[in-house]
Design a protein around this motif. Structure first.
Motif, PDB file in Angstrom:
ATOM      1  N   ASP A 156      35.694   4.333  -8.176  1.00 37.55           N
ATOM      2  CA  ASP A 156      35.739   5.789  -8.286  1.00 37.55           C
ATOM      3  C   ASP A 156      37.134   6.373  -8.154  1.00 37.55           C
ATOM      4  O   ASP A 156      37.284   7.585  -8.232  1.00 37.55           O
ATOM      5  N   GLN A 206      43.064  10.408  -8.873  1.00 39.36           N
ATOM      6  CA  GLN A 206      41.831  11.035  -9.354  1.00 39.36           C
ATOM      7  C   GLN A 206      40.630  10.305  -8.765  1.00 39.36           C
ATOM      8  O   GLN A 206      40.522   9.078  -8.831  1.00 39.36           O
ATOM      9  N   ASN A 220      36.506   9.983  -8.876  1.00 40.76           N
ATOM     10  CA  ASN A 220      35.394  10.215  -9.790  1.00 40.76           C
ATOM     11  C   ASN A 220      34.074   9.904  -9.082  1.00 40.76           C
ATOM     12  O   ASN A 220      33.475   8.843  -9.289  1.00 40.76           O
ATOM     13  N   ARG A 252      35.112  15.412 -11.251  1.00 39.87           N
ATOM     14  CA  ARG A 252      36.368  14.716 -11.010  1.00 39.87           C
ATOM     15  C   ARG A 252      37.231  15.591 -10.120  1.00 39.87           C
ATOM     16  O   ARG A 252      37.372  16.799 -10.368  1.00 39.87           O
TER      17      ARG A 252
END
Length: 453
Positions: free
Chosen positions: A33, A71, A73, A78
């Protein structure tokens, strides 16, 4: 120059990181993620034959730019953030760095975003984003995240992007541009830290829509951008209220075929004649045009030869303000390097030139260009040089610019070297105006190494 050991130390660290970075796709996936990527750029610039009025004939600068993008996720959303750390070293007494070079530990991006498939019909996608982010819209001649410059442009607000099944795309946005801090020359020279600001004193909003041309041979695009600003307690402004309407058609280069781009931008609104509170308010009537046509040869080096034309209006005496304002646009793609050079911008400029570009290998790409230069208005300051003849007696012709660039991946996707060079041959207005710098023709060179992970 006494900061060179520090720069070499930092560069060494960047090279070591690039050597051990995971993956070759410009990013590292730390878990299912989480994505992390970043870059380190060290650059040296030197300029001989200053064109700016009342400045020493020589200038040079070391700059360092580090970025870190993360980032997360977690599912339908996001969450992302990016820090830019931009610093400058070794500026001489006449070349103090500006907010174009210095912006220390700034969270340029911090946003949440999500995509919605099928939101407006089969094969459509709606993307929403809110927070701090960078913007590259349309041709990037009005709104861009500058990459050549040591600092970038950030915006705080919301944007929505829509893609339809027929490949129509649309973007709408409402943002507050981030105003880089500090602005004090001594604080910038010391690379002092201060968070950027965004508030209602500057607002940037609008939208773009584009659709493929019949047969898929190119793209047609229309845009509207409005910029509004007002005074604050510590920052007087000219109260710009500018509306820019653009239309563009473009066909991308393909081997053995002719390509082209044509863009027209009409700018209206109003602006104060000066920073004074009681200055008269002038109606704005300005425009910009870009046109180029090129041919790509069917050769392993992919050479492309093109003719380019740009014209941006300057201001003439009278009751209207006619100097085109490029707002937050980039200049490197069309006109010239930024950095300590930054001689050409989209204002009071007419230029016609030739460009030759090639990519001899997957690691190397090069281009060279030459252009003749005129002022659109003989009485206004020539482009972004500050050189002006209020009488107009020096004429419109300003000289020639020759420039080139070479980029080479020392290690593919991890370490790249870049060389830029430019010669500004001063003639006419640049040589004869009352405030023209008598230091001779301008020679500029920059060398950069960028490590990415």
């Amino acid at each position: 120059m006494n900061n060179a050991p520090l720069m070499i130390t930092v560069l060494g660290a960047a090279l070591a990181l690039a050597e051990t970075a995971c993956g070759q796709d410009g990013g590292t996936r730390w878990s299912g993620d989480l994505d992390v990527n970043g870059s380190f750029r060290v650059r040296y610039e030197a300029l001989q034959g200053q064109f700016r009025p009342d400045r020493p004939p020589r200038d040079d600068l070391w700059s360092l730019r580090s970025t870190l993008f993360v980032q997360w996720n977690p599912g339908p959303f996001r969450v992302a953030g990016e820090i830019y750390d931009s610093r400058a070293f070794g500026a001489g007494p006449g070349g103090a760095p500006t907010t174009w070079e210095v912006n220390v530990l700034e969270p340029v991006q911090l946003y949440v975003a999500s995509d919605f498939d099928g939101a407006l019909g089969k094969e459509s996608r709606l993307s929403l984003q809110a927070g701090r982010f960078t913007l590259n819209l349309g041709s990037r001649r009005l709104v861009a995240a500058d990459d050549y410059r040591n600092t970038t442009n950030g915006y705080t607000g919301v944007r929505a992007d829509l893609r339809l099944a027929n490949r129509t795309r649309a973007t709408v946005f409402y943002t507050l541009p981030q105003q880089r801090r500090p602005e004090d020359p001594e604080a910038l020279r010391k690379n002092s830290f201060e968070l950027d600001r965004e508030d209602g004193s500057q607002r940037l909003y609008g939208g773009y829509v584009s659709r493929p041309l019949p047969g898929g041979a190119g793209l047609a695009e229309a845009g509207y951008v409005r910029f509004r600003e007002t005074d604050t307690r510590d920052r007087p402004t000219r109260d710009r209220d500018l509306r820019s309407v653009s239309a563009r058609v473009i066909a991308d280069p393909q081997p053995g075929r002719i390509d082209y781009e044509l863009e027209l931008i009409r700018q209206t609104g109003h602006v104060r004649a000066s920073l004074q509170d009681n200055a008269p308010v002038l109606d704005v009537s300005a425009w910009f045009a870009h046109a180029d046509a090129g041919y790509s040869f069917a050769h392993p080096w992919r050479p492309r030869l093109s003719v380019e034309y740009d014209r941006a209006t300057g201001d003439d005496p009278g009751g209207r303000y006619t100097r085109f304002d490029t707002l937050f646009g980039m200049r490197r793609g069309d006109l010239a390097p930024a950095g300590i050079y930054a001689a050409l911008g989209r204002t009071n400029l007419e230029t016609l030139g030739l460009r030759l570009e090639a990519a001899p290998s997957r690691r190397l790409d090069v281009f060279a260009s030459g252009r003749a230069l005129w002022a659109d208005s003989a009485r206004d300051s020539f482009s972004t040089t500050g050189v002006r003849d209020p009488s107009g007696a020096s004429g419109r012709f300003a000289g020639y610019q020759f420039e080139g660039r070479a980029r080479y991946w020392i290690r593919p996707d991890a370490l790249r070297a870049e060389l830029n060079a430019a010669i500004l041959k001063k003639e006419g207005l640049l040589a004869e105006a009352p405030n023209a710098n008598p230091s001779g023709d301008t020679h500029y060179v920059s060398l950069a190494l960028t490590a990415s992970f």
